[in-house]
Structures are given as C-alpha cells and as structure tokens.
Write an enzyme that holds these catalytic residues in place. Structure first.
Site: not given
Length: 746
Positions: A284-285
């Site tokens: 994820d980011w």
C-alpha cells in the site's frame, strides 16, 4: 445453494489449486525465465517500482520519469490520467527500454470510473453478487478507455466496527457474503479474458486484518487470533484467489505485532505457500517505509530488506527497493534469487494480461462513458441497495396526492452522493434526489448548507415549507468526505445541526421520512422516535436520485438488507452478529436498564450478564435486517432428517408467503450454530441465502441443502475439523429472527 464455496473453503490454506501449479514446461513460465535471464540487476529492481503521484497532482510529465522508463527502472505507474502521457510512457517502455517490458497503469477505480455505482458497503446491502459484477464490469469498460488496466479493488476486509472510515469500502462483517461479493467484483473487473481491451486487473486488499483496526481508528494495530483469522478474515481472500485475482495489496496495519508489509509468515508462508497465490503483491502507499514509524524497521534500508524478504513484489510510491536492494544483495542480506522471485511474479501477470502483444490502449475504445446502459445499471444497483429500516403507519410509499416537503443537506448534493473513492466521478453528471423529485414535491429547502453545518440560520425557511406539507422527506447523513480512508469517527451520529433540525420539524406533528445518505451506519437514538420512516440510502452514486424517487414513490419495493450490524451507539462497537455467547449470555428476562436500578441496590442484585446498563445488549438493527412494502410470513419449517454423517447432505426448508398487497423480493437467510465445539462457536453463522420474488398472496417453499463441509471450522491448531454433536439451524429474515430446527452430526 452455493456448495462450491464450501468445497473451496474446505481446501483453504492446505491445497494449492491446480490452476496455480507452475511447471518448467509451462509456456508462460518459459517466457518469464527467458525475460529474466536477459535482465540486469538494475532492470530487475526497476520492475518492482510502482511510480506515480497523488491523485490530486496534475501537470506536465517530468523528464526524469521518462528517463526512468527508458532505462527500465519502472514497472508500473499509478494516477497517470492524461492519456497522452499514458501513450507516451508505454511507447518508451516497449520501444526504448532494454527488454521492451510494458508498463501497467493503476488507479483507484473502486465503485465506478465516470458512472459511479453505490459504495461497496451499499452494494453488499443488495445481497446480489450480480450488482458487484456489474459495478466491476462498467468500471473496467470506462476506465480502460483512459489507459487504466489495473485497479486497487476490491477491498475484502471484514469490518466489524462502523467507526472505521473504510467500512464504506468493505463488503461488511460476514465472511460468506464478503466472499461472494469479492468474487463478483473480480469477475467484473477482469472479465472473462485478461487480454481483452476492457479487462482491468483486480487487486484484493488489504492483506490482512486491516478491518480489525483497534477502536476503528484507521491504520491502527490489529490483534487477531489465528483461529479467528482463518475462520473470519481469510475466506474472502481465498475466494479472490479462486476467482483468479492477479494482484494482492499488503495492508498498512501491523497484525499481532508485525506490520503486514514485512511479515514473511503472512506474505509468503500463508498467501503463497498455503493459499496458492501466484500473482504479485503490491505494497500500500508508502507502507514499506511506514514500518519505520511502526518501530519495526530501523531505517529505509532495513524496511527494504524486511519487505523484499517477506515477499512484497512491488513497492508503491516509496523508493526503498530502488535505493537499497542492490546494496542488500551485495551485503548478503537479500539473495538475488529472492529478487528474481519477486520479478517473476510481476512478469507473469504482465504476460497473462497480453501486454507484450498489445501494450497500448485501444484509442478507438471510448468507454461508453455515462451511456444509457451504464446509468441504468447504476440506478438499479442504487435502488436495490437501499434498506428500509422503519415504516410506521405505512408512511411509505409516498402518495402522489401528498404535499411533500423535501428538506435536508443531502437532498441536492451531487458530489456527496457519489461517496468516497470517486477520483474520476463528475458531480455534473450526478442526478440528485431533488432533480429526480422536483416535479412531484411541494417544495425544497436544504435547511443546512452541508451535513456538518451547525448554523440554524436556514431553519426558518425549512420549517415554513414543512408547515404547508402533508409529509416531510428529510435527506441527511454524511458528506462523502466523512467516510473512507483516514476518516474514522468516534461518534457516528448525524453531524452538524441535523438532529436539531429534525427535532424542530417533529414539533409540527407532520410525518417525517428520514433518508440517510452515508458511508456507514448512523446512530439514530436521539431522533428515531421522532420520525415515522427511516430509509438507508448509503452513498448511492451517480443515479442515487432517480433510484430514491423510485423507492419513495413505490415504483419498486425496497429489498436491501443490512450487510453489517447497526449499533445503537458508538459505545457498542465493535458489534457483529456472529459473536460468542460468553458464560453469561444476555437475556431479555434478566436485563435491567440503568435507570430502573433502585437507589442503593445491593451490588449483586442485577443480572450480571454481558450487556451495557444504558443501551442493553441488542443492536438498533441486526445483520440481514430490512423491511419491504409488504409483509412476509415464515412458517412450516421442515428438515429432511435429524441425523447426518460426514460427506452427507441434509435439507431444511420453510414456507415463505407474501401476506401483503405488493409484489416484492424477500432475502431468505440460512444460519447455523455449532452448539458445542473444541473452540467456542458463534451464536449464528450465515451459510446460505436465497432471494425470492413473490407476488401478493403468493407462497413458496424455500429449500436449502446443507453439506457437512459447511459445518467445518479451524481449531486452535489451525486444523480444519468437522466435530460431531448438536447443530441448530434457522431459516430467517435476519440474524436475530427465524424458524429454528436442529440436527445431530454423528
């Protein structure tokens, strides 16, 4: 009867599906190995890089970005929304990079691209996987026209706490319903052929346990026992693998002390070796470098070491792999064969997508944006997602002869009705309730400028309009920004002065219909008794207005059912229907409300049960609940036999009759309880359901077939077991009701 689901779950974590097996003679594997053999170390590292910008960033394509592609130092991009840039970057990749490896272009296309469908939690409320499939299919058709061939959806996190902002993006609290919805989204996004111009590769997220964030606070710690993980949180992800999902996303949270992006036990031992996933995993980011503030990685280099060895194949936005993998290999902290493993997973997906043969977007493919078909499907999904919670004195459906006062901050809020995660939706195309109903209603006043507005300056106009009406329709709830990622709430009541306005309107003695547009259940204890009707409309997307018009005026009967328990107060959370009994289960006959306790009462005089003194032990509305414009009677339950042995089936049925005057659809639900187990078992578990359309006065016997596989669970040794003993079974309209039978597994 969806027996295939249970045969799948029987194999969960123990047998790798045949279609996941790879052999040296497999043509795709041969291509992967051939490509890998020609790649330099720098080019391998480049494939692990997911580059791009925030969804908010606009502007010219940086020259250094082009140069990185030219050198083979990028594997994929996200949020590149200028099609000229998409075309240019791909052209550079396939003509100028060392091995001509094409790029993947990703975007958060969650519940629509231009035509916005209801939020995923609302789609789960349809209890109709076809609606999820339609959402995915239209999203992919529209999104691929802009060059997007990878979406970060569906989110499959089981969510038991409505305070969590991302509950809006979840399939709800039940692993069975969540699995069906996840499979359908993936089928819609990816289509029947990954090489098709409208296929958009799906991403099952977030692996694992994100929905169990403590306190419903986003990004927070998750603490989940292994049996709970296997029995509740993993099934939707296994279903995603069986549906041929090509990518997974590691979650932000730590699970039992280890951040997911650095957890080899989760990412390799579990996801790949036991569950049989052979696509690629993207972080994820910034979740890899966020292991530093977690206190798990000492620095960026250590984070890269942990994540790459754990089995995270591609790094989203942060650049720890790019900065440090070469050094880690030189120092012996990462073997090059592990990097090869990561890269092969990425190349395999690119080959399956047909990118080497057809890397460029089809410029003739216009996506049919906002086409009549797309809008019609979005309207149907919005209407079927709406859940009727209260309908005293048959206030609904509205009569055309009535003077209706349309009031509320979300009655004409084109942006907010689309909900969270709508980067590409355009409010100019939203059809609001006011737009759809303005020819029918007596008048419209917002009363509040937006959902959080605390000013009472516009109350007077709303009250004056209401005085002249026969019935008030109040459309309130939450703005879109109040739910979604990083938008958790400690109190989930109507924000701003909405409750105050409803209090004032109730003084007029007019019937009030409360329509809630929100990304989560909203606590309504302060106003529930002041309104005759309550309709949960969620954030319904582009066509929420026309869909609401059809429901309110009875063009169609509501058929939505809650995919998540609706709490009385935030203090009850987390709350879920498939809880355990405890040693002192709460019972109505023993419950004593706080204000009924005598002053000076002896400390042990109360029931001493599992409840709250102030709100009791029941939710506002249970999982699976929803009313219609008719009534359904359940009767005459039958069971085919009272004893069963392993690998046998048993049938249980009940007569369902539409006793009202309106044709409608009922969602008939099957619940089972394993009464005694080596691990305590939930009070009920949803095992199947059937949506039944009945004309007025019509009756139908609904029959469910129960296989012994449906009775299995994972014990504390993580062995899937089938334990002999007593079982209860209900055919029910919700998790809190129903006709009961029982049988014995010998």
């Amino acid at each position: 009867m969806r027996l295939s689901y249970y045969f799948t779950i029987t194999l969960l974590l123990f047998i790798v599906s045949c279609n996941q097996q790879k052999t040296p003679t497999d043509p795709i594997e041969q291509r992967v190995e051939a490509l890998l053999s020609k790649m330099t170390l720098e080019e391998k590292i480049g494939q692990t890089a997911l580059r791009g910008t925030s969804s908010r960033v606009k502007g010219a394509l940086p020259e250094e970005m082009k140069e990185a592609v030219r050198k083979g130092h990028v594997g994929a991009f996200l949020n590149i929304m200028n099609t000229d840039y998409v075309d240019e970057l791909q052209q550079i990749a396939v003509t100028e990079s060392p091995n001509k490896i094409p790029l993947i272009f990703g975007r958060d296309v969650i519940h629509g691209f231009k035509t916005i469908f209801p939020i995923p939690l609302a789609t789960a409320a349809t209890w109709d996987p076809k609606q999820a499939e339609n959402t995915g299919r239209i999203s992919a058709i529209e999104g691929t026209s802009s060059g997007i061939n990878w979406t970060f959806a569906p989110m499959l996190d089981i969510a038991r706490d409505s305070r969590w902002g991302r509950v809006a993006e979840s399939p709800g609290e039940d692993p069975y319903l969540g699995s069906l919805m996840g499979e359908a989204y993936i089928k819609g996004f990816q289509g029947d052929n990954l090489t098709d111009k409208t296929s958009m590769v799906a991403c099952a997220k977030h692996f694992i346990g994100y929905g169990a964030a403590v306190g419903g606070r986003d990004y927070n710690t998750a603490i989940i026992s292994d049996p709970l993980l296997y029995n509740v949180y993993l099934p939707p992800f296994q279903a995603a693998i069986d549906a041929n999902v090509q990518t997974f996303m590691s979650s932000f949270n730590e699970l039992n002390g280890v951040p997911a992006s650095g957890d080899k036990k989760i990412m390799t031992d579990l996801l790949r070796n036991k569950m049989g996933f052979d696509g690629f995993v993207v972080s994820d980011w910034n979740s890899i470098t966020e292991m530093i503030p977690h206190g798990y990685a000492a620095d960026e280099k250590h984070a890269a070491e942990l994540a790459s060895n754990a089995g995270v194949d591609m790094e989203m936005t942060s650049q720890s792999y790019e900065h440090h993998i070469k050094t880690l290999i030189k120092e012996g902290k990462l073997e090059e064969k592990q990097l090869d493993f990561l890269v092969k997973n990425i190349l395999r997906v690119k080959i399956r997508m047909g990118l080497f043969e057809n890397p460029h977007r089809d410029k003739k493919h216009d996506g049919h944006l906002y086409s009549e078909k797309h809008l019609s499907l979005a309207k149907d999904a919005a209407a079927k997602s709406m859940v009727l919670l209260k309908n005293e004195n048959t206030v609904l459906p509205l009569k055309k002869s009535q003077k209706v006062a349309l009031i509320g901050p979300l009655a004409d809020a084109p942006l907010d009705q689309m909900g969270t995660w709508c980067f590409d939706g355009e409010k100019e195309h939203s059809q609001t309730p006011y737009m759809a109903m303005k020819e029918k209603v007596y008048g419209y006043e917002a009363g509040l400028k937006y959902s959080r507005d605390k000013s009472t300056s516009q109350f007077k106009k709303a009250i004056q309009l209401a005085k002249k009406s026969d019935v008030i329709v109040f459309v309130g709830g939450e703005e879109a920004i109040l739910s979604g990622e990083a938008h958790s709430r400690a109190e989930i009541n109507l924000p701003g002065a909405q409750e105050e306005l409803i209090h004032e309107l109730s003084k007029l003695g007019k019937p009030i219909v409360l329509v809630i547009m929100a990304g989560r259940p909203i606590t309504i204890g302060n106003i529930k008794d002041e309104v005759e009707g309550i309709l949960m409309a969620w954030h319904g997307g582009t066509m929420a207005g026309p869909a609401l018009n059809d429901i309110l005026y009875g063009n169609i009967a509501p058929e939505g059912r809650l995919p998540i328990t609706w709490p009385k107060s935030s203090g009850q959370l987390p709350y879920y229907y498939n809880h355990k009994n405890t040693g002192r289960p709460a019972k109505a006959e023993k419950f004593v409300q706080m204000y009924d306790i005598p002053v000076g009462a002896w400390q042990s005089s109360l029931g001493n049960e599992s409840h709250y003194l102030d709100v009791g032990y029941l939710p506002e509305y249970p999982f699976g609940y929803g009313l219609s414009y008719t009534q359904f009677a359940y009767s005459n339950i039958k069971i085919s036999k009272k004893e069963i042995v392993e690998n046998e089936t048993i049938e249980v049925s009940a007569l369902i009759k539409n006793t009202g005057k309106v044709e409608a659809t009922e969602t008939v639900q099957l619940y089972i309880q394993d009464v005694i187990g080596s691990l305590t078992r939930p009070v009920r578990e949803l095992k199947d359901y059937e949506k039944v359309f009945l004309k007025a006065g019509e009756a139908k016997r609904v029959t469910f077939t129960i296989h012994t596989n449906q009775l299995k669970f994972y014990n504390r040794d993580l062995k899937q077991v089938l334990e002999k003993g007593d079982f209860n079974v209900w055919i029910a309209p919700s998790a809190a009701e129903g006709l009961k039978e029982s049988f014995i597994l010998k």
